[in-house]
Design a protein around this motif. Structure first.
Motif, PDB file in Angstrom:
ATOM      1  N   GLY A  74       0.785  -1.221   0.000  1.00 28.18           N
ATOM      2  CA  GLY A  74       0.000   0.000   0.000  1.00 28.18           C
ATOM      3  C   GLY A  74       0.822   1.278   0.000  1.00 28.18           C
ATOM      4  N   ASP A  75       2.162   1.191   0.042  1.00 30.89           N
ATOM      5  CA  ASP A  75       2.968   2.399  -0.105  1.00 30.89           C
ATOM      6  C   ASP A  75       2.841   2.870  -1.543  1.00 30.89           C
ATOM      7  OD1 ASP A  75       3.796   2.011   2.463  1.00 30.89           O
ATOM      8  OD2 ASP A  75       5.928   1.875   2.012  1.00 30.89           O
ATOM      9  N   GLY A  76       2.757   4.143  -1.722  1.00 25.44           N
ATOM     10  CA  GLY A  76       2.587   4.665  -3.064  1.00 25.44           C
ATOM     11  C   GLY A  76       3.834   4.491  -3.918  1.00 25.44           C
ATOM     12  N   PHE A  77       3.618   4.256  -5.198  1.00 25.81           N
ATOM     13  CA  PHE A  77       4.714   4.168  -6.157  1.00 25.81           C
ATOM     14  C   PHE A  77       5.003   5.555  -6.692  1.00 25.81           C
ATOM     15  CE2 PHE A  77       6.130   4.108 -10.538  1.00 25.81           C
ATOM     16  CZ  PHE A  77       7.248   3.303 -10.447  1.00 25.81           C
ATOM     17  N   SER A  78       6.275   5.853  -6.866  1.00 28.89           N
ATOM     18  CA  SER A  78       6.652   7.075  -7.562  1.00 28.89           C
ATOM     19  C   SER A  78       7.966   6.843  -8.288  1.00 28.89           C
ATOM     20  CB  SER A  78       6.787   8.256  -6.591  1.00 28.89           C
ATOM     21  OG  SER A  78       7.972   8.138  -5.823  1.00 28.89           O
ATOM     22  N   ILE A  79       8.164   7.602  -9.320  1.00 29.79           N
ATOM     23  CA  ILE A  79       9.409   7.510 -10.085  1.00 29.79           C
ATOM     24  C   ILE A  79      10.586   7.895  -9.190  1.00 29.79           C
ATOM     25  CG2 ILE A  79      10.700   8.493 -12.017  1.00 29.79           C
ATOM     26  CD1 ILE A  79       8.519   6.528 -12.849  1.00 29.79           C
ATOM     27  N   VAL A  80      10.398   8.870  -8.331  1.00 24.53           N
ATOM     28  CA  VAL A  80      11.475   9.294  -7.423  1.00 24.53           C
ATOM     29  C   VAL A  80      11.886   8.144  -6.511  1.00 24.53           C
ATOM     30  CG1 VAL A  80      12.097  10.872  -5.551  1.00 24.53           C
ATOM     31  CG2 VAL A  80      10.816  11.724  -7.517  1.00 24.53           C
ATOM     32  N   LYS A  81      10.919   7.430  -5.927  1.00 26.56           N
ATOM     33  CA  LYS A  81      11.251   6.277  -5.082  1.00 26.56           C
ATOM     34  C   LYS A  81      12.008   5.225  -5.876  1.00 26.56           C
ATOM     35  CE  LYS A  81       7.526   6.296  -1.661  1.00 26.56           C
ATOM     36  NZ  LYS A  81       6.397   5.511  -1.128  1.00 26.56           N
ATOM     37  N   LEU A  82      11.536   4.957  -7.084  1.00 32.61           N
ATOM     38  CA  LEU A  82      12.195   3.960  -7.922  1.00 32.61           C
ATOM     39  C   LEU A  82      13.630   4.373  -8.239  1.00 32.61           C
ATOM     40  CD1 LEU A  82      11.991   1.308  -9.467  1.00 32.61           C
ATOM     41  CD2 LEU A  82      11.131   2.625 -11.424  1.00 32.61           C
ATOM     42  N   LEU A  83      13.836   5.637  -8.573  1.00 33.38           N
ATOM     43  CA  LEU A  83      15.183   6.116  -8.862  1.00 33.38           C
ATOM     44  C   LEU A  83      16.089   6.032  -7.633  1.00 33.38           C
ATOM     45  CD1 LEU A  83      14.377   9.191 -11.140  1.00 33.38           C
ATOM     46  CD2 LEU A  83      15.357   6.985 -11.831  1.00 33.38           C
ATOM     47  N   LEU A  84      15.552   6.343  -6.478  1.00 31.47           N
ATOM     48  CA  LEU A  84      16.347   6.246  -5.249  1.00 31.47           C
ATOM     49  C   LEU A  84      16.721   4.794  -4.946  1.00 31.47           C
ATOM     50  CD1 LEU A  84      14.472   8.903  -3.118  1.00 31.47           C
ATOM     51  CD2 LEU A  84      16.826   9.060  -3.977  1.00 31.47           C
ATOM     52  N   ILE A  85      15.791   3.876  -5.161  1.00 30.90           N
ATOM     53  CA  ILE A  85      16.095   2.452  -4.960  1.00 30.90           C
ATOM     54  C   ILE A  85      17.165   2.008  -5.949  1.00 30.90           C
ATOM     55  CG2 ILE A  85      15.177   0.104  -5.136  1.00 30.90           C
ATOM     56  CD1 ILE A  85      12.490   1.305  -4.134  1.00 30.90           C
ATOM     57  N   LEU A  86      17.047   2.432  -7.198  1.00 28.87           N
ATOM     58  CA  LEU A  86      18.063   2.083  -8.194  1.00 28.87           C
ATOM     59  C   LEU A  86      19.424   2.663  -7.811  1.00 28.87           C
ATOM     60  CD1 LEU A  86      16.042   2.487 -11.518  1.00 28.87           C
ATOM     61  CD2 LEU A  86      16.830   0.361 -10.441  1.00 28.87           C
ATOM     62  N   GLY A  87      19.429   3.857  -7.240  1.00 32.04           N
ATOM     63  CA  GLY A  87      20.682   4.437  -6.752  1.00 32.04           C
ATOM     64  C   GLY A  87      21.283   3.607  -5.637  1.00 32.04           C
ATOM     65  N   LEU A  88      20.437   3.132  -4.741  1.00 38.09           N
ATOM     66  CA  LEU A  88      20.891   2.268  -3.647  1.00 38.09           C
ATOM     67  C   LEU A  88      21.481   0.973  -4.192  1.00 38.09           C
ATOM     68  CD1 LEU A  88      21.007   1.889  -0.578  1.00 38.09           C
ATOM     69  CD2 LEU A  88      18.683   1.017  -0.673  1.00 38.09           C
ATOM     70  N   VAL A  89      20.788   0.372  -5.144  1.00 38.22           N
ATOM     71  CA  VAL A  89      21.280  -0.862  -5.768  1.00 38.22           C
ATOM     72  C   VAL A  89      22.609  -0.593  -6.481  1.00 38.22           C
ATOM     73  CG1 VAL A  89      20.807  -2.581  -7.560  1.00 38.22           C
ATOM     74  CG2 VAL A  89      19.009  -1.911  -5.952  1.00 38.22           C
ATOM     75  N   GLY A  90      22.711   0.539  -7.144  1.00 39.01           N
ATOM     76  CA  GLY A  90      23.961   0.901  -7.807  1.00 39.01           C
ATOM     77  C   GLY A  90      25.113   1.031  -6.820  1.00 39.01           C
ATOM     78  N   CYS A  91      24.836   1.603  -5.670  1.00 33.37           N
ATOM     79  CA  CYS A  91      25.868   1.724  -4.629  1.00 33.37           C
ATOM     80  C   CYS A  91      26.291   0.356  -4.108  1.00 33.37           C
ATOM     81  CB  CYS A  91      25.368   2.606  -3.486  1.00 33.37           C
ATOM     82  SG  CYS A  91      25.225   4.344  -3.946  1.00 33.37           S
ATOM     83  N   VAL A  92      25.341  -0.550  -3.931  1.00 34.35           N
ATOM     84  CA  VAL A  92      25.662  -1.912  -3.483  1.00 34.35           C
ATOM     85  C   VAL A  92      26.545  -2.602  -4.516  1.00 34.35           C
ATOM     86  CG1 VAL A  92      24.670  -4.196  -3.058  1.00 34.35           C
ATOM     87  CG2 VAL A  92      23.661  -2.183  -1.985  1.00 34.35           C
ATOM     88  N   ILE A  93      26.197  -2.466  -5.791  1.00 30.73           N
ATOM     89  CA  ILE A  93      27.011  -3.069  -6.846  1.00 30.73           C
ATOM     90  C   ILE A  93      28.407  -2.435  -6.849  1.00 30.73           C
ATOM     91  CG2 ILE A  93      27.265  -3.274  -9.362  1.00 30.73           C
ATOM     92  CD1 ILE A  93      24.155  -3.523  -9.442  1.00 30.73           C
ATOM     93  N   GLY A  94      28.461  -1.125  -6.662  1.00 33.37           N
ATOM     94  CA  GLY A  94      29.754  -0.442  -6.589  1.00 33.37           C
ATOM     95  C   GLY A  94      30.631  -0.962  -5.451  1.00 33.37           C
ATOM     96  N   LEU A  95      30.033  -1.227  -4.308  1.00 30.55           N
ATOM     97  CA  LEU A  95      30.801  -1.779  -3.191  1.00 30.55           C
ATOM     98  C   LEU A  95      31.365  -3.162  -3.542  1.00 30.55           C
ATOM     99  CD1 LEU A  95      28.645  -0.709  -0.140  1.00 30.55           C
ATOM    100  CD2 LEU A  95      30.994  -0.027  -0.620  1.00 30.55           C
ATOM    101  N   LYS A  96      30.580  -3.949  -4.232  1.00 29.34           N
ATOM    102  CA  LYS A  96      31.062  -5.271  -4.662  1.00 29.34           C
ATOM    103  C   LYS A  96      32.232  -5.115  -5.624  1.00 29.34           C
ATOM    104  CE  LYS A  96      31.267  -9.597  -6.098  1.00 29.34           C
ATOM    105  NZ  LYS A  96      32.611 -10.047  -6.077  1.00 29.34           N
ATOM    106  N   LEU A  97      32.132  -4.167  -6.547  1.00 25.63           N
ATOM    107  CA  LEU A  97      33.173  -3.999  -7.551  1.00 25.63           C
ATOM    108  C   LEU A  97      34.491  -3.494  -6.975  1.00 25.63           C
ATOM    109  CD1 LEU A  97      31.070  -2.457 -10.471  1.00 25.63           C
ATOM    110  CD2 LEU A  97      31.942  -4.801 -10.275  1.00 25.63           C
ATOM    111  N   VAL A  98      34.430  -2.681  -5.942  1.00 21.43           N
ATOM    112  CA  VAL A  98      35.674  -2.161  -5.351  1.00 21.43           C
ATOM    113  C   VAL A  98      36.224  -3.036  -4.247  1.00 21.43           C
ATOM    114  CG1 VAL A  98      35.124   0.212  -5.980  1.00 21.43           C
ATOM    115  CG2 VAL A  98      34.547  -0.622  -3.685  1.00 21.43           C
ATOM    116  N   HIS A  99      35.497  -4.050  -3.851  1.00 24.67           N
ATOM    117  CA  HIS A  99      35.956  -4.930  -2.765  1.00 24.67           C
ATOM    118  C   HIS A  99      37.069  -5.828  -3.205  1.00 24.67           C
ATOM    119  CE1 HIS A  99      35.932  -8.429  -0.068  1.00 24.67           C
ATOM    120  NE2 HIS A  99      35.778  -7.486   0.845  1.00 24.67           N
TER     121      HIS A  99
END
Length: 104
Positions: free
Chosen positions: A79-104
């Motif tokens: 029931g949380d609302g969907f928004s493009i901003v939320k989706l972009l922020l989640i994608l940014g978070l996922v990108g940061c996680v992938i970045g941590l894997k790549l630099v490890h």
């Protein structure tokens, strides 16, 4: 193997966080049981992964995966609302996680 366990533990973090919300303060049995089982498995997996992955990286990846999946689940089913901003922020978070894997 540690990275696979860490990713699965991050998924379990989303499971226990969602179950905790559905447990209504531990007054509902099955969500409370799911919470206990998932939190124990998630923490055990995190501890296992930290044997080979540094604490900072492992914890950040674990939290990032759990947070992203928890927010996505809440947007789709909770029931949380969907928004493009939320989706972009989640994608940014996922990108940061992938970045941590790549630099490890």
């Amino acid at each position: 193997m540690s990275w696979i366990v860490l990713i699965l533990s991050g998924v379990l973090e989303a499971v226990w966080a969602t179950a905790l919300g559905k447990s209504a303060g531990f007054t509902k049995l099955w969500p409370s049981v799911v919470f206990v089982v998932a939190v124990l498995a998630s923490m055990a997996g995190l501890a296992y992964a930290m044997r080979e992955i540094s604490t900072g990286t492992a914890y950040a990846v674990w939290v990032g995966i759990g947070a992203a999946l928890t927010v996505l689940y809440a947007m789709v089913f909770g029931g949380d609302g969907f928004s493009i901003v939320k989706l972009l922020l989640i994608l940014g978070l996922v990108g940061c996680v992938i970045g941590l894997k790549l630099v490890h």
